[in-house]
Motif scaffolding. Structure first.
Motif, short mmCIF file in Angstrom:
data_model
loop_
_atom_site.label_atom_id
_atom_site.label_comp_id
_atom_site.label_asym_id
_atom_site.label_seq_id
_atom_site.Cartn_x
_atom_site.Cartn_y
_atom_site.Cartn_z
N ALA A 1 0.85 -1.20 0.00
CA ALA A 1 0.00 0.00 0.00
C ALA A 1 0.88 1.24 0.00
CB ALA A 1 -0.94 -0.01 1.21
N ALA A 2 1.96 1.20 0.77
CA ALA A 2 2.89 2.33 0.81
C ALA A 2 3.52 2.53 -0.56
CB ALA A 2 3.97 2.09 1.86
N ARG A 3 3.94 1.44 -1.17
CA ARG A 3 4.58 1.53 -2.49
C ARG A 3 3.62 2.09 -3.54
NH1 ARG A 3 4.53 -0.98 -7.13
NH2 ARG A 3 3.04 -2.57 -6.45
N VAL A 4 2.39 1.56 -3.56
CA VAL A 4 1.43 1.95 -4.60
C VAL A 4 1.01 3.41 -4.42
CG1 VAL A 4 -0.91 1.52 -5.46
CG2 VAL A 4 0.62 -0.41 -4.96
N LEU A 5 0.77 3.84 -3.18
CA LEU A 5 0.35 5.23 -2.97
C LEU A 5 1.50 6.21 -3.23
CD1 LEU A 5 -1.99 4.65 0.09
CD2 LEU A 5 -2.68 5.66 -2.10
N ALA A 6 2.74 5.77 -2.96
CA ALA A 6 3.89 6.62 -3.28
C ALA A 6 4.03 6.74 -4.80
CB ALA A 6 5.17 6.05 -2.67
N GLN B 1 -7.63 -2.22 -2.71
CA GLN B 1 -8.77 -1.71 -1.95
C GLN B 1 -8.32 -0.89 -0.73
OE1 GLN B 1 -11.18 -1.80 -3.69
NE2 GLN B 1 -12.38 -3.68 -3.77
N ILE B 2 -7.25 -1.34 -0.09
CA ILE B 2 -6.72 -0.59 1.07
C ILE B 2 -6.26 0.79 0.60
CG2 ILE B 2 -4.81 -0.49 2.73
CD1 ILE B 2 -5.05 -3.68 2.73
N CYS B 3 -5.58 0.84 -0.56
CA CYS B 3 -5.12 2.13 -1.10
C CYS B 3 -6.32 3.02 -1.40
CB CYS B 3 -4.31 1.92 -2.38
SG CYS B 3 -2.71 1.18 -2.09
#
Ligand SMILES: [Zn+2]
Length: 464
Positions: free
Chosen positions: A268-273, A421-423
């Motif tokens: 999630a951190a990687r995708v949102l970054a 979904q979390i993102c």
């Protein structure tokens, strides 16, 4: 500027799927490192790996926060029937003190108050054997409450019968985690397999004694939480947090519990970054990402974090919402379970914007089984993902807190969907203006009182 959620969702789901690093993270955590008992070498390595990967994925703020873990380990555990010399395989419950005792064995059946009363006079000074599960057809009493009762009636140790069959034994706790702090065992407690328990009961019926030995020790060890964030560009003094524990119990790489949740935090951190880097769309309020150590030893990592950042009363710059990810490979995602009623319609409204028929439910009695609880205790709005955890779950996820919870138990394809979904959910939450959040009517004192009142009662989390 109006945000184009259609484009954002396409990016998030697409990157979570096609850019996924789940297999690589799973392999490193499960195969390269393996067991990650809090405070141990694997746990330390995992924290360093997670921090490094988050930084490599563009979260320059990724850092380690060390805390002192009150930990325990055991080196051997044996139960030998005195008269026959038979050695029965046992496994100590978490934090079982060192013991070496010889005493008669008394079969307590399910360990209900009725059975304990019926065994009065025989329990004092005895090692009791009782089922882990509650007596069928009666209001369920947790095994922790039944152990307390046996201890109060004079039993000197307990051998608890595993519900799973086939010689398997889970690591289990003898304490109610709603109690404040880390309590000692009500009485030294070990686990025995379903099959070996049959042998033990045979000997107990003949009045035989057992020599019960556990070699274990308590000590403090440094342990590490990992924290990182993507700063918000509208309300940068506010944040939401998504987290999960990276530690495991002994002897397992914890594919489901909780490599799945750890990898979901990392992804999630990687995708949102990547969203921010490639499209310029960032969070409104900051989104913080964390992985905890010490969950399997009384949620110590999350407790240390809450105390350090928000104070025991939870009033020091609390997150708007804390989402806990634990065991995400039990089945697909169905929605969110919030821990307090005041968040229900707000969260359902957010889920509705995702058009996936995700549902919000509210946890009734408090649930102290995972890392949302330290937040709840500080009256910080928190939740878990509602997934097929107990009924309708994947058969492969039955391997909980035992060596069979291997890398193969992490369901890659489903976890990609969870990450997307979390993102989507966390980004939406980051963009809800402060005035649209429901007022939090709860206080830490009130939550503490609720937790105290519910100690010893059954938690209805094991359905749905
Ligand atoms: Zn877990």
């Amino acid at each position: 500027m109006a945000r184009d959620w259609h484009q954002i969702d396409r990016f998030l789901m697409g990157e979570a799927w096609a850019g996924s690093r789940i297999p690589e993270y799973r392999d490193h955590l499960c195969h390269e490192i393996g067991e990650r008992w809090g405070g141990g070498e694997g746990d330390q390595q995992a924290a360093m790996f997670i921090r490094q990967e988050m930084e490599g994925n563009g979260l320059e703020s990724a850092r380690i926060e060390e805390f002192k873990l009150d930990t325990w380990e055991y080196s051997s555990a044996t139960a030998v029937v005195l008269e026959s010399g038979e050695s029965l395989e046992i496994k100590p419950f978490l934090r079982c003190p060192p013991i070496d005792m010889t005493a008669p064995v008394v079969d307590l059946g399910w360990g209900t108050p009725r059975e304990i009363e019926a065994a009065d006079g025989r329990i004092r000074g005895a090692i009791v054997v009782m089922s882990l599960g509650p007596e069928p057809f009666t209001p369920p009493l947790p095994h922790t409450a039944r152990l307390e009762l046996a201890a109060r009636n004079g039993a000197v140790a307990a051998i608890v019968i595993e519900s799973k069959t086939g010689g398997r034994m889970e690591y289990r706790s003898a304490n109610d985690w709603r109690s404040p702090g880390i309590a000692p065992h009500p009485l030294p407690t070990v686990n025995i397999s379903f099959e070996a328990a049959g042998r033990l009961k045979y000997h107990a019926a003949r009045g035989r004694a057992v020599r019960l030995r556990v070699e274990s020790r308590f000590f403090d060890a440094p342990a590490n939480n990992v924290i990182a964030e993507i700063p918000g560009d509208q309300w940068s003094d506010e944040h939401v947090i998504v987290a999960g524990h990276h530690d495991t119990v002994f002897g397992t790489p914890g594919g489901n519990d909780n490599t799945s949740g750890t990898v979901a935090v990392m992804e999630a951190a990687r995708v949102l970054a990547a969203l921010k880097r490639e499209t310029g769309v960032g969070p409104g309020r900051s989104i913080r990402f964390a992985t905890w150590s010490g969950e399997e030893q009384g949620l110590q990592g999350a407790y240390a974090y809450v105390a350090r950042h928000h104070g025991k009363n939870g009033l020091k710059s609390p997150p708007r919402f804390a989402l806990n990810l634990d065991e995400l490979s039990t089945g697909h995602m169905k929605g969110v379970v919030v821990m307090t009623e005041h968040m229900r319609s707000f969260m359902q409204g957010q889920l509705d914007t995702m058009s996936d028929s995700l549902q919000c439910h509210v946890q009734g009695p408090l649930d102290a089984h995972s890392d949302h609880f330290p937040f709840v205790r500080a009256a910080i709005p928190a939740g878990i993902l509602w997934r097929w955890r107990f009924s309708g779950r994947h058969a492969t996820s039955e391997f909980h807190h035992e060596s069979g919870d291997s890398a193969e138990k992490l369901n890659v394809r489903e976890l990609k969907e969870y990450v997307g979904q979390i993102c989507r959910l966390m980004l939406r939450l980051s963009h809800v203006p402060p005035e649209q959040w429901p007022d939090n009517p709860h206080t830490a004192d009130e939550m503490e009182r609720r937790a105290a009142a519910e100690i010893g009662t059954h938690t209805p989390t094991f359905h749905g």
